[in-house]
Design an enzyme around this catalytic site. Sequence first.
Site, PDB file in Angstrom:
ATOM      1  N   ASN A  39      -6.567 -11.017   0.286  1.00  0.00           N
ATOM      2  CA  ASN A  39      -6.980  -9.612   0.431  1.00  0.00           C
ATOM      3  C   ASN A  39      -7.951  -9.239  -0.688  1.00  0.00           C
ATOM      4  O   ASN A  39      -7.981  -8.103  -1.146  1.00  0.00           O
ATOM      5  CB  ASN A  39      -5.730  -8.702   0.375  1.00  0.00           C
ATOM      6  CG  ASN A  39      -6.010  -7.344   0.983  1.00  0.00           C
ATOM      7  OD1 ASN A  39      -6.907  -7.183   1.804  1.00  0.00           O
ATOM      8  ND2 ASN A  39      -5.270  -6.339   0.548  1.00  0.00           N
ATOM      9  N   PHE A  84       0.384  -7.238  -9.325  1.00  0.00           N
ATOM     10  CA  PHE A  84      -0.418  -6.430  -8.390  1.00  0.00           C
ATOM     11  C   PHE A  84      -0.314  -6.963  -6.961  1.00  0.00           C
ATOM     12  O   PHE A  84      -0.545  -6.237  -6.014  1.00  0.00           O
ATOM     13  CB  PHE A  84      -1.915  -6.490  -8.777  1.00  0.00           C
ATOM     14  CG  PHE A  84      -2.259  -5.875 -10.078  1.00  0.00           C
ATOM     15  CD1 PHE A  84      -2.585  -6.664 -11.183  1.00  0.00           C
ATOM     16  CD2 PHE A  84      -2.292  -4.496 -10.221  1.00  0.00           C
ATOM     17  CE1 PHE A  84      -2.953  -6.103 -12.393  1.00  0.00           C
ATOM     18  CE2 PHE A  84      -2.649  -3.922 -11.436  1.00  0.00           C
ATOM     19  CZ  PHE A  84      -2.985  -4.724 -12.516  1.00  0.00           C
ATOM     20  N   LYS A  88      -0.946  -3.364   1.119  1.00  0.00           N
ATOM     21  CA  LYS A  88      -0.814  -1.942   0.782  1.00  0.00           C
ATOM     22  C   LYS A  88      -1.311  -0.990   1.866  1.00  0.00           C
ATOM     23  O   LYS A  88      -1.553   0.195   1.598  1.00  0.00           O
ATOM     24  CB  LYS A  88      -1.562  -1.656  -0.509  1.00  0.00           C
ATOM     25  CG  LYS A  88      -3.016  -2.136  -0.536  1.00  0.00           C
ATOM     26  CD  LYS A  88      -3.856  -1.335  -1.466  1.00  0.00           C
ATOM     27  CE  LYS A  88      -4.293  -0.040  -0.788  1.00  0.00           C
ATOM     28  NZ  LYS A  88      -5.218   0.737  -1.597  1.00  0.00           N
ATOM     29  N   SER A 128       4.213   2.893  -6.588  1.00  0.00           N
ATOM     30  CA  SER A 128       3.383   3.883  -5.910  1.00  0.00           C
ATOM     31  C   SER A 128       4.130   5.195  -5.743  1.00  0.00           C
ATOM     32  O   SER A 128       5.347   5.206  -5.577  1.00  0.00           O
ATOM     33  CB  SER A 128       2.984   3.334  -4.525  1.00  0.00           C
ATOM     34  OG  SER A 128       2.437   4.359  -3.719  1.00  0.00           O
ATOM     35  N   THR A 130       4.263   6.721  -3.292  1.00  0.00           N
ATOM     36  CA  THR A 130       4.820   6.737  -1.937  1.00  0.00           C
ATOM     37  C   THR A 130       6.337   6.630  -1.958  1.00  0.00           C
ATOM     38  O   THR A 130       7.000   6.995  -0.983  1.00  0.00           O
ATOM     39  CB  THR A 130       4.190   5.596  -1.105  1.00  0.00           C
ATOM     40  OG1 THR A 130       4.370   5.869   0.278  1.00  0.00           O
ATOM     41  CG2 THR A 130       4.765   4.257  -1.448  1.00  0.00           C
ATOM     42  N   TYR A 152       5.687  -0.144   4.110  1.00  0.00           N
ATOM     43  CA  TYR A 152       4.983  -0.401   2.837  1.00  0.00           C
ATOM     44  C   TYR A 152       5.715   0.313   1.699  1.00  0.00           C
ATOM     45  O   TYR A 152       6.079  -0.298   0.697  1.00  0.00           O
ATOM     46  CB  TYR A 152       3.527   0.058   2.926  1.00  0.00           C
ATOM     47  CG  TYR A 152       2.919   0.354   1.584  1.00  0.00           C
ATOM     48  CD1 TYR A 152       2.731   1.652   1.150  1.00  0.00           C
ATOM     49  CD2 TYR A 152       2.573  -0.678   0.724  1.00  0.00           C
ATOM     50  CE1 TYR A 152       2.217   1.924  -0.099  1.00  0.00           C
ATOM     51  CE2 TYR A 152       2.054  -0.424  -0.528  1.00  0.00           C
ATOM     52  CZ  TYR A 152       1.885   0.890  -0.937  1.00  0.00           C
ATOM     53  OH  TYR A 152       1.375   1.161  -2.176  1.00  0.00           O
ATOM     54  N   LYS A 156       7.972  -0.990  -1.787  1.00  0.00           N
ATOM     55  CA  LYS A 156       7.790  -0.566  -3.184  1.00  0.00           C
ATOM     56  C   LYS A 156       9.116  -0.087  -3.769  1.00  0.00           C
ATOM     57  O   LYS A 156       9.483  -0.402  -4.902  1.00  0.00           O
ATOM     58  CB  LYS A 156       6.751   0.571  -3.279  1.00  0.00           C
ATOM     59  CG  LYS A 156       5.319   0.132  -3.031  1.00  0.00           C
ATOM     60  CD  LYS A 156       4.840  -0.867  -4.063  1.00  0.00           C
ATOM     61  CE  LYS A 156       3.366  -1.207  -3.895  1.00  0.00           C
ATOM     62  NZ  LYS A 156       2.910  -2.270  -4.808  1.00  0.00           N
ATOM     63  N   PHE A 181      -0.567   7.242  -8.289  1.00  0.00           N
ATOM     64  CA  PHE A 181      -0.827   8.251  -7.271  1.00  0.00           C
ATOM     65  C   PHE A 181      -2.008   7.761  -6.433  1.00  0.00           C
ATOM     66  O   PHE A 181      -1.854   6.717  -5.768  1.00  0.00           O
ATOM     67  CB  PHE A 181      -0.944   9.629  -7.941  1.00  0.00           C
ATOM     68  CG  PHE A 181       0.446  10.191  -8.172  1.00  0.00           C
ATOM     69  CD1 PHE A 181       1.300   9.596  -9.100  1.00  0.00           C
ATOM     70  CD2 PHE A 181       0.923  11.231  -7.406  1.00  0.00           C
ATOM     71  CE1 PHE A 181       2.610  10.053  -9.266  1.00  0.00           C
ATOM     72  CE2 PHE A 181       2.230  11.711  -7.571  1.00  0.00           C
ATOM     73  CZ  PHE A 181       3.074  11.108  -8.496  1.00  0.00           C
ATOM     74  N   ASN A 202      -8.114   4.789   3.469  1.00  0.00           N
ATOM     75  CA  ASN A 202      -8.040   5.825   2.439  1.00  0.00           C
ATOM     76  C   ASN A 202      -9.300   6.695   2.416  1.00  0.00           C
ATOM     77  O   ASN A 202     -10.391   6.276   2.792  1.00  0.00           O
ATOM     78  CB  ASN A 202      -7.815   5.192   1.059  1.00  0.00           C
ATOM     79  CG  ASN A 202      -6.491   4.433   0.968  1.00  0.00           C
ATOM     80  OD1 ASN A 202      -6.429   3.344   0.456  1.00  0.00           O
ATOM     81  ND2 ASN A 202      -5.416   5.038   1.464  1.00  0.00           N
ATOM     82  N   LEU A 203      -9.104   7.919   1.913  1.00  0.00           N
ATOM     83  CA  LEU A 203     -10.163   8.926   1.960  1.00  0.00           C
ATOM     84  C   LEU A 203     -11.420   8.534   1.197  1.00  0.00           C
ATOM     85  O   LEU A 203     -12.528   8.539   1.761  1.00  0.00           O
ATOM     86  CB  LEU A 203      -9.625  10.258   1.411  1.00  0.00           C
ATOM     87  CG  LEU A 203     -10.653  11.402   1.364  1.00  0.00           C
ATOM     88  CD1 LEU A 203     -11.070  11.815   2.762  1.00  0.00           C
ATOM     89  CD2 LEU A 203     -10.088  12.596   0.597  1.00  0.00           C
TER      90      LEU A 203
HETATM   91  C1  WQD Z   1      -5.596  11.139   1.226  1.00  0.00           C
HETATM   92  C2  WQD Z   1      -5.831  12.434   2.007  1.00  0.00           C
HETATM   93  C3  WQD Z   1      -5.314  12.265   4.344  1.00  0.00           C
HETATM   94  C4  WQD Z   1      -8.506   9.403   5.278  1.00  0.00           C
HETATM   95  C5  WQD Z   1      -1.992   6.293   0.597  1.00  0.00           C
HETATM   96  C6  WQD Z   1      -0.702   5.530   0.410  1.00  0.00           C
HETATM   97  C7  WQD Z   1      -0.439   5.352  -1.066  1.00  0.00           C
HETATM   98  C8  WQD Z   1      -1.625   4.671  -1.695  1.00  0.00           C
HETATM   99  C9  WQD Z   1      -2.854   5.551  -1.509  1.00  0.00           C
HETATM  100  C10 WQD Z   1      -1.547   2.285  -1.651  1.00  0.00           C
HETATM  101  C11 WQD Z   1      -4.733  12.731   3.014  1.00  0.00           C
HETATM  102  C12 WQD Z   1      -6.796  12.518   4.141  1.00  0.00           C
HETATM  103  C13 WQD Z   1      -7.645  10.259   4.618  1.00  0.00           C
HETATM  104  C14 WQD Z   1      -9.423   9.927   6.239  1.00  0.00           C
HETATM  105  C15 WQD Z   1      -8.560  12.134   5.817  1.00  0.00           C
HETATM  106  N1  WQD Z   1      -1.851   3.435  -1.077  1.00  0.00           N
HETATM  107  N2  WQD Z   1      -7.678  11.594   4.876  1.00  0.00           N
HETATM  108  N3  WQD Z   1      -9.416  11.286   6.466  1.00  0.00           N
HETATM  109  O1  WQD Z   1      -2.248   8.850   2.270  1.00  0.00           O
HETATM  110  O2  WQD Z   1      -2.306  10.031   0.006  1.00  0.00           O
HETATM  111  O3  WQD Z   1      -1.852   7.589   0.083  1.00  0.00           O
HETATM  112  O4  WQD Z   1      -3.062   5.666  -0.088  1.00  0.00           O
HETATM  113  O5  WQD Z   1      -1.212   2.079  -2.774  1.00  0.00           O
HETATM  114  O6  WQD Z   1       0.708   4.559  -1.239  1.00  0.00           O
HETATM  115  O7  WQD Z   1       0.370   6.284   0.957  1.00  0.00           O
HETATM  116  O8  WQD Z   1      -4.138   8.442   0.615  1.00  0.00           O
HETATM  117  O9  WQD Z   1      -6.565   8.327   0.872  1.00  0.00           O
HETATM  118  O10 WQD Z   1      -5.106   7.695   2.866  1.00  0.00           O
HETATM  119  O11 WQD Z   1      -5.315  10.100   2.169  1.00  0.00           O
HETATM  120  O12 WQD Z   1      -8.586  13.350   6.066  1.00  0.00           O
HETATM  121  O13 WQD Z   1     -10.227   9.186   6.879  1.00  0.00           O
HETATM  122  O14 WQD Z   1      -7.033  12.299   2.760  1.00  0.00           O
HETATM  123  O15 WQD Z   1      -4.808  13.015   5.450  1.00  0.00           O
HETATM  124  O16 WQD Z   1      -4.554  14.156   3.062  1.00  0.00           O
HETATM  125  P1  WQD Z   1      -2.584   8.824   0.822  1.00  0.00           P
HETATM  126  P2  WQD Z   1      -5.326   8.563   1.664  1.00  0.00           P
END
Ligand code: WQD
Length: 343
Positions: A39, A84, A88, A128, A130, A152, A156, A181, A202-203
């Site tokens: 990965n 690490f 994830k 995490s 999470t 996942y 953790k 976080f 992820n965002l």
């Molecule tokens: C953040 C915000 C989404 C994508 C996860 C895991 C956590 C860690 C980090 C591994 C939320 C919104 C997201 C998109 C969106 N992972 N979003 N459009 O869910 O807080 O955490 O990733 O270590 O363990 O749970 O992060 O970045 O996925 O989402 O609107 O295309 O962005 O709804 O509010 P999250 P995220």
Amino acid sequence: MIRKPIILLTGGAGYIGSHTYVALTEAQFQPLILDDFSNSNPVVLDRLERITGQAVPCHRGSVLNTELVAELLKVHAIEAVVHFAGFKAVGESVAQPLKYFDNNLGGMISLLKAMENAACHTLVFSSSATVYGDPATVPITEDFPRSHTNPYGHTKLVCEDMIAAVCQANAAWRAGVLRYFNPVGAHPSGLIGEDPNGPPNNLMPYVSQVAVGKRPFLHVFGNDYPTPDGTGVRDYIHVQDLAQAHVAALQALLLGDNGFTVNIGTGQGYSVLDVVSAFEQASGKPVPYQLAPRRPGDVARCYADPALARHLLSWSANHTLLSMCEDTWRWQSNNPEGYRLLE
Ligand code: WQD
């Protein structure tokens, strides 16, 4: 010549691991990477050599190979391990739970056995936020109840419990559990950064790929949450701050601290739309978006109370959201296809 403490980084060629590698080198440690590249991309090693100006010790292999890990620990007289290595992706874990249990739990068991066998009892674990599930209130402190909403997060939580049980059974163990976080950003050189396989879950990486023109627009998953602008609020932390937390954790453990579990966040929550506008400012590029339904399993707000890490480790985050976006943009615009196509 004082011998630099040698630290094994399992999964050290990954996003957090590679940034921690640089920070440890700068803090006069000698990290050794163990990675199977399932990965991550070996190109990272060339980039790390360019950043540090030194050869990058790396052993290609899996943390699931207990004998290999025990051998590495003994041959290199490893003083501590930062773990690490693990899958994830939340959504993938729901679809393929056994893959996550096998790799994340099996890997943890294998590592603990190898460390016991080699009498290496100092561990930093990548956990995490999470593990807090859907918190009743925010900010979150370390004594909040834990729960899991996906396999996942379950792995953790169970890894944390395995570490606690091993420390309970043998006082020689010293473990630092870091509950990340939302890690984002990239090294200021723009040479290393987050490089997701396929469409980012992820965002921040998704926003970044929209800005660079790789994706047409962002889906905003819900704008009817009980938050200032209705979109999800999270505690985004710069990966450079996160890397420094690992340095501080290792320094504390190697100085004799018996172990700790701490939140690694900024204590500041930002919404999806906050991130979008910060990224547009940082990149000078538009980030078009479309509202979409809530994503199953998402919580409205999740951000840390980082006071315990500040107290125990004298560590706190100091990068702003704008700098997280600026550093992400430098990485993305210099590497529009990530590590894949450039080398
Ligand atoms: C953040 C915000 C989404 C994508 C996860 C895991 C956590 C860690 C980090 C591994 C939320 C919104 C997201 C998109 C969106 N992972 N979003 N459009 O869910 O807080 O955490 O990733 O270590 O363990 O749970 O992060 O970045 O996925 O989402 O609107 O295309 O962005 O709804 O509010 P999250 P995220």
